[in-house]
Design a protein around this motif. Structure first.
Motif, PDB file in Angstrom:
ATOM      1  N   MET A   1      20.273  19.147   0.652  1.00 39.42           N
ATOM      2  CA  MET A   1      19.750  19.742   1.102  1.00 39.42           C
ATOM      3  C   MET A   1      19.109  18.719   2.250  1.00 39.42           C
ATOM      4  SD  MET A   1      17.131  21.254  -2.094  1.00 39.42           S
ATOM      5  CE  MET A   1      15.805  21.644  -0.760  1.00 39.42           C
ATOM      6  N   ARG A   2      17.831  18.772   3.344  1.00 42.49           N
ATOM      7  CA  ARG A   2      17.969  17.546   4.166  1.00 42.49           C
ATOM      8  C   ARG A   2      16.030  17.665   3.572  1.00 42.49           C
ATOM      9  NH1 ARG A   2      17.903  20.661   9.960  1.00 42.49           N
ATOM     10  NH2 ARG A   2      16.473  22.811   8.805  1.00 42.49           N
ATOM     11  N   TYR A   3      15.958  16.848   4.522  1.00 39.83           N
ATOM     12  CA  TYR A   3      14.298  16.198   3.325  1.00 39.83           C
ATOM     13  C   TYR A   3      13.215  17.381   3.981  1.00 39.83           C
ATOM     14  CZ  TYR A   3      10.672  13.191   1.451  1.00 39.83           C
ATOM     15  OH  TYR A   3       9.166  12.443   0.730  1.00 39.83           O
ATOM     16  N   SER A   4      13.285  16.949   5.294  1.00 45.23           N
ATOM     17  CA  SER A   4      12.399  18.043   5.836  1.00 45.23           C
ATOM     18  C   SER A   4      12.372  19.477   4.874  1.00 45.23           C
ATOM     19  CB  SER A   4      12.827  17.960   7.020  1.00 45.23           C
ATOM     20  OG  SER A   4      13.732  18.365   7.633  1.00 45.23           O
ATOM     21  N   ASP A   5      13.513  19.775   4.771  1.00 44.80           N
ATOM     22  CA  ASP A   5      13.563  20.760   3.799  1.00 44.80           C
ATOM     23  C   ASP A   5      12.995  21.257   2.977  1.00 44.80           C
ATOM     24  OD1 ASP A   5      14.656  22.470   6.056  1.00 44.80           O
ATOM     25  OD2 ASP A   5      16.757  22.179   4.792  1.00 44.80           O
ATOM     26  N   LEU A   6      12.721  19.944   2.555  1.00 48.27           N
ATOM     27  CA  LEU A   6      12.241  19.863   0.430  1.00 48.27           C
ATOM     28  C   LEU A   6      10.873  19.389   0.531  1.00 48.27           C
ATOM     29  CD1 LEU A   6      12.923  18.645  -2.633  1.00 48.27           C
ATOM     30  CD2 LEU A   6      12.983  16.868  -1.519  1.00 48.27           C
ATOM     31  N   LYS A   7      10.413  18.813   1.539  1.00 50.90           N
ATOM     32  CA  LYS A   7       8.574  19.144   2.042  1.00 50.90           C
ATOM     33  C   LYS A   7       8.186  20.414   2.157  1.00 50.90           C
ATOM     34  CE  LYS A   7       8.696  16.297   5.181  1.00 50.90           C
ATOM     35  NZ  LYS A   7       8.270  14.919   6.319  1.00 50.90           N
ATOM     36  N   LYS A   8       9.246  22.077   2.682  1.00 51.61           N
ATOM     37  CA  LYS A   8       8.413  22.671   2.518  1.00 51.61           C
ATOM     38  C   LYS A   8       8.579  23.579   1.171  1.00 51.61           C
ATOM     39  CE  LYS A   8      10.106  22.000   7.176  1.00 51.61           C
ATOM     40  NZ  LYS A   8      10.952  22.594   8.432  1.00 51.61           N
ATOM     41  N   ILE A   9       9.447  22.982   0.509  1.00 56.56           N
ATOM     42  CA  ILE A   9      10.087  24.403  -0.789  1.00 56.56           C
ATOM     43  C   ILE A   9       8.812  24.098  -1.348  1.00 56.56           C
ATOM     44  CG2 ILE A   9      12.045  23.471  -0.269  1.00 56.56           C
ATOM     45  CD1 ILE A   9      12.220  21.776  -2.814  1.00 56.56           C
ATOM     46  N   ASP A  10       8.641  25.847  -1.519  1.00 52.15           N
ATOM     47  CA  ASP A  10       6.974  26.377  -3.218  1.00 52.15           C
ATOM     48  C   ASP A  10       7.395  25.919  -4.107  1.00 52.15           C
ATOM     49  OD1 ASP A  10       9.538  27.937  -3.810  1.00 52.15           O
ATOM     50  OD2 ASP A  10       8.629  30.218  -3.358  1.00 52.15           O
ATOM     51  N   ARG A  11       6.929  26.086  -5.329  1.00 50.37           N
ATOM     52  CA  ARG A  11       6.982  25.579  -7.005  1.00 50.37           C
ATOM     53  C   ARG A  11       8.555  26.176  -7.377  1.00 50.37           C
ATOM     54  NH1 ARG A  11       2.648  24.406 -10.690  1.00 50.37           N
ATOM     55  NH2 ARG A  11       0.795  25.273  -8.473  1.00 50.37           N
ATOM     56  N   GLY A  12       8.896  27.228  -6.749  1.00 53.09           N
ATOM     57  CA  GLY A  12       9.945  28.182  -7.682  1.00 53.09           C
ATOM     58  C   GLY A  12      11.133  26.704  -7.640  1.00 53.09           C
ATOM     59  N   VAL A  13      11.158  27.225  -5.891  1.00 44.17           N
ATOM     60  CA  VAL A  13      12.884  25.539  -6.000  1.00 44.17           C
ATOM     61  C   VAL A  13      12.665  24.522  -6.326  1.00 44.17           C
ATOM     62  CG1 VAL A  13      13.661  25.050  -3.633  1.00 44.17           C
ATOM     63  CG2 VAL A  13      12.881  26.887  -3.371  1.00 44.17           C
ATOM     64  N   ARG A  14      10.937  23.768  -6.307  1.00 49.79           N
ATOM     65  CA  ARG A  14      11.155  22.667  -6.504  1.00 49.79           C
ATOM     66  C   ARG A  14      11.243  22.559  -7.849  1.00 49.79           C
ATOM     67  NH1 ARG A  14       7.561  18.721  -4.490  1.00 49.79           N
ATOM     68  NH2 ARG A  14       7.975  19.107  -2.774  1.00 49.79           N
TER      69      ARG A  14
ATOM     70  N   ASN B   1       0.686  -1.502  -0.304  1.00 48.70           N
ATOM     71  CA  ASN B   1      -0.221  -0.204   0.054  1.00 48.70           C
ATOM     72  C   ASN B   1       1.049   1.392  -0.136  1.00 48.70           C
ATOM     73  OD1 ASN B   1      -3.161   0.858   0.162  1.00 48.70           O
ATOM     74  ND2 ASN B   1      -2.340   1.546   2.144  1.00 48.70           N
ATOM     75  N   GLY B   2       1.087   1.454  -1.453  1.00 46.77           N
ATOM     76  CA  GLY B   2       1.499   3.540  -0.805  1.00 46.77           C
ATOM     77  C   GLY B   2       2.818   3.043  -1.811  1.00 46.77           C
ATOM     78  N   ILE B   3       3.145   2.195  -2.027  1.00 45.65           N
ATOM     79  CA  ILE B   3       4.416   1.399  -2.622  1.00 45.65           C
ATOM     80  C   ILE B   3       5.670   3.067  -3.503  1.00 45.65           C
ATOM     81  CG2 ILE B   3       3.986  -0.251  -4.494  1.00 45.65           C
ATOM     82  CD1 ILE B   3       7.188   0.619  -1.838  1.00 45.65           C
ATOM     83  N   ALA B   4       4.839   3.264  -4.562  1.00 41.28           N
ATOM     84  CA  ALA B   4       4.773   4.146  -5.630  1.00 41.28           C
ATOM     85  C   ALA B   4       5.226   5.843  -4.740  1.00 41.28           C
ATOM     86  CB  ALA B   4       3.435   4.347  -6.954  1.00 41.28           C
ATOM     87  N   ARG B   5       4.390   5.805  -3.599  1.00 43.97           N
ATOM     88  CA  ARG B   5       4.196   7.021  -2.915  1.00 43.97           C
ATOM     89  C   ARG B   5       5.796   6.712  -2.951  1.00 43.97           C
ATOM     90  NH1 ARG B   5       1.289   9.178   1.641  1.00 43.97           N
ATOM     91  NH2 ARG B   5       0.573   7.220   0.984  1.00 43.97           N
ATOM     92  N   ARG B   6       6.433   6.022  -2.260  1.00 50.98           N
ATOM     93  CA  ARG B   6       7.227   5.561  -1.787  1.00 50.98           C
ATOM     94  C   ARG B   6       8.367   5.835  -2.344  1.00 50.98           C
ATOM     95  NH1 ARG B   6       8.443   3.627   3.744  1.00 50.98           N
ATOM     96  NH2 ARG B   6       6.005   2.986   3.950  1.00 50.98           N
ATOM     97  N   LEU B   7       8.589   5.300  -3.927  1.00 47.09           N
ATOM     98  CA  LEU B   7       9.754   5.310  -4.383  1.00 47.09           C
ATOM     99  C   LEU B   7       9.730   6.821  -5.121  1.00 47.09           C
ATOM    100  CD1 LEU B   7       8.912   2.213  -7.286  1.00 47.09           C
ATOM    101  CD2 LEU B   7      10.974   2.533  -5.505  1.00 47.09           C
ATOM    102  N   VAL B   8       9.181   7.500  -4.781  1.00 45.76           N
ATOM    103  CA  VAL B   8       8.716   8.866  -5.397  1.00 45.76           C
ATOM    104  C   VAL B   8       9.645   9.595  -4.496  1.00 45.76           C
ATOM    105  CG1 VAL B   8       7.722  11.307  -5.686  1.00 45.76           C
ATOM    106  CG2 VAL B   8       6.365   9.098  -6.657  1.00 45.76           C
ATOM    107  N   LYS B   9       9.187   9.713  -3.403  1.00 41.58           N
ATOM    108  CA  LYS B   9       9.993   9.828  -2.172  1.00 41.58           C
ATOM    109  C   LYS B   9      11.816  10.077  -1.191  1.00 41.58           C
ATOM    110  CE  LYS B   9       5.794  10.944   0.224  1.00 41.58           C
ATOM    111  NZ  LYS B   9       4.474  11.541   2.383  1.00 41.58           N
ATOM    112  N   ALA B  10      12.046   8.436  -2.547  1.00 38.37           N
ATOM    113  CA  ALA B  10      13.244   7.449  -2.014  1.00 38.37           C
ATOM    114  C   ALA B  10      14.113   8.465  -3.100  1.00 38.37           C
ATOM    115  CB  ALA B  10      12.770   6.031  -2.330  1.00 38.37           C
ATOM    116  N   ALA B  11      13.324   8.765  -4.561  1.00 35.08           N
ATOM    117  CA  ALA B  11      13.936   9.644  -5.228  1.00 35.08           C
ATOM    118  C   ALA B  11      14.300  10.788  -4.729  1.00 35.08           C
ATOM    119  CB  ALA B  11      13.646   9.348  -6.714  1.00 35.08           C
ATOM    120  N   LEU B  12      13.140  12.226  -4.285  1.00 36.73           N
ATOM    121  CA  LEU B  12      13.341  13.131  -3.913  1.00 36.73           C
ATOM    122  C   LEU B  12      13.971  13.216  -2.813  1.00 36.73           C
ATOM    123  CD1 LEU B  12      10.141  14.174  -3.938  1.00 36.73           C
ATOM    124  CD2 LEU B  12      11.492  14.997  -5.704  1.00 36.73           C
ATOM    125  N   ARG B  13      14.186  12.110  -2.008  1.00 33.74           N
ATOM    126  CA  ARG B  13      15.654  11.782  -0.983  1.00 33.74           C
ATOM    127  C   ARG B  13      16.745  12.174  -1.489  1.00 33.74           C
ATOM    128  NH1 ARG B  13      11.380   9.235   2.089  1.00 33.74           N
ATOM    129  NH2 ARG B  13      11.029   9.459   3.813  1.00 33.74           N
TER     130      ARG B  13
END
Length: 384
Positions: A335-348, A315-327
């Protein structure tokens, strides 16, 4: 919590449609949104469960994805199966959206036309014809819109398709998306990654050799530009649907933007739409398939992705793969992954590319029961 302004952006970009799905398996039929992440954690297809996710990195989400599980033919007595499509758009979402709306329909129609009780219609030839029919239809659209919307000539999409039908797996690829199989090696009690597709990208030496052999009179067919190999110094992929400006010379001129116009005319298409196709039988040791655009594989190796799927809950494995790639992307940029979750569209946007993932689990008892008829499932997601 998603703000109202973001939801106005999100709503036109993710429009799943599900018919008759058994929601008791814990999946949300409509998918869910978490910032720039769209996902459906769990659902049922003909031969098992699936999980889907896409994260937007570009200004406009250019990727589309599609899962159809049910009839594989326009013939009523035709076989049932599962169809997966990953359409990695570039230059805009129009080509990926067009493929979502037309490719599977072409496969069902062509399959029905060639259907017999002996071959069930599905074949590599059916898939190839469907790719080329979709390409022809899109180029016709480009011609119709050429004067009013010339930029559509520079829009294209990589196209990766997987079909499971009658115990066979069909993989068709035009571009640089990738599908990886997780296969149980019983002797070692490990699940090993087996790459089933090859990328049509000029960074690959064999692709450059193919281009040079197809265009022997053009010394500039591939050019090393800023340490990156590109076809005509413009684009990295050698196969796609769309990219009319590199398929037909009539679209490589004004009013197309100068950066897409070649200085010399060409007589035959520079890029191809014909896919490379693999057909193989599925076996009990085949555990799951990971379909993903190149954004995932830029950060995770085949085996790393397989390890994630093999060791984590379905359950949720595709989402987990996406987050692993982002990490991994965050680590490369210190960057820290916790910071990544807060960044806006421009930084993403610094994360280069949208990432689209579909994971199909393969339950051998369902694969062997070719007569099995599950509920019709149709899910489409992607750019608006």
């Amino acid at each position: 919590m998603v703000s109202a302004s973001l939801m106005r952006i999100v709503s036109p970009c993710w429009r799943p449609s599900v018919e008759g799905e058994n929601s008791s398996r814990g999946g949300d039929a409509n998918g869910r949104v978490d910032g720039l992440l769209w996902y459906k954690d769990s659902g049922q297809h003909v031969t098992g469960e699936f999980s889907m996710a896409v994260i937007q990195a570009n200004n406009l989400l250019e990727d589309h994805s599609q899962l159809e599980s049910g009839p594989m033919s326009s013939v009523e007595s035709g076989p049932h199966g599962t169809f997966v499509g990953i359409y990695d758009g570039h230059g805009g979402p129009e080509a990926a959206k067009f493929i979502t709306e037309h490719l599977f329909g072409h496969i069902k129609t062509i399959n029905g036309a060639e259907f017999t009780s002996e071959n069930h219609g599905m074949s590599a030839d059916v898939i190839n014809k469907a790719f080329l029919a979709t390409e022809e239809d899109f180029l016709t659209l480009v011609k119709k819109q050429w004067l009013s919307k010339p930029q559509i000539a520079s829009v294209g999409a990589c196209c990766l398709v997987g079909i499971i039908c009658s115990g066979l797996l069909y993989i068709a690829n035009a571009g640089d998306s990738r599908v990886v199989l997780g296969r149980l090696e019983k002797a070692f009690k490990e699940v090993k990654a087996v790459q089933l597709s090859s990328e049509h990208n000029a960074s690959v030496e064999s692709v450059r050799e193919e281009l040079r052999s197809l265009h022997p009179d053009d010394p500039q067919i591939v050019v090393l530009k800023h340490k990156v190999w590109r076809v005509k110094g413009i684009i990295q992929i050698s196969r796609s649907i769309g990219d009319a400006y590199l398929k037909k010379a009539e679209f490589n001129k004004e009013p197309l933007l100068p950066k897409f116009r070649l200085p010399e005319p060409f007589q035959k298409p520079i890029l191809q739409a014909e896919p490379a196709i693999l057909v193989q039988k599925l076996h009990p040791e085949d555990q799951f398939l990971i379909f993903a655009s190149d954004g995932l594989w830029e950060h995770l190796s085949n085996q790393e992705a397989v390890n994630v799927v093999n060791t984590c809950p379905r359950n949720g494995i595709a989402r987990r793969l996406v987050k692993a790639a982002l990490r991994e992307a965050a680590k490369k940029r210190e960057m820290r992954y916790s910071d990544l979750k807060k960044i806006d569209r421009g930084v993403r946007r610094h994360f280069h590319d949208d990432i689209t993932v579909v994971v199909l689990f393969l339950d051998s008892h369902l694969i062997s029961r070719s007569y099995w008829r599950g509920p019709m499932v149709s899910i489409r997601g992607g750019g608006g």
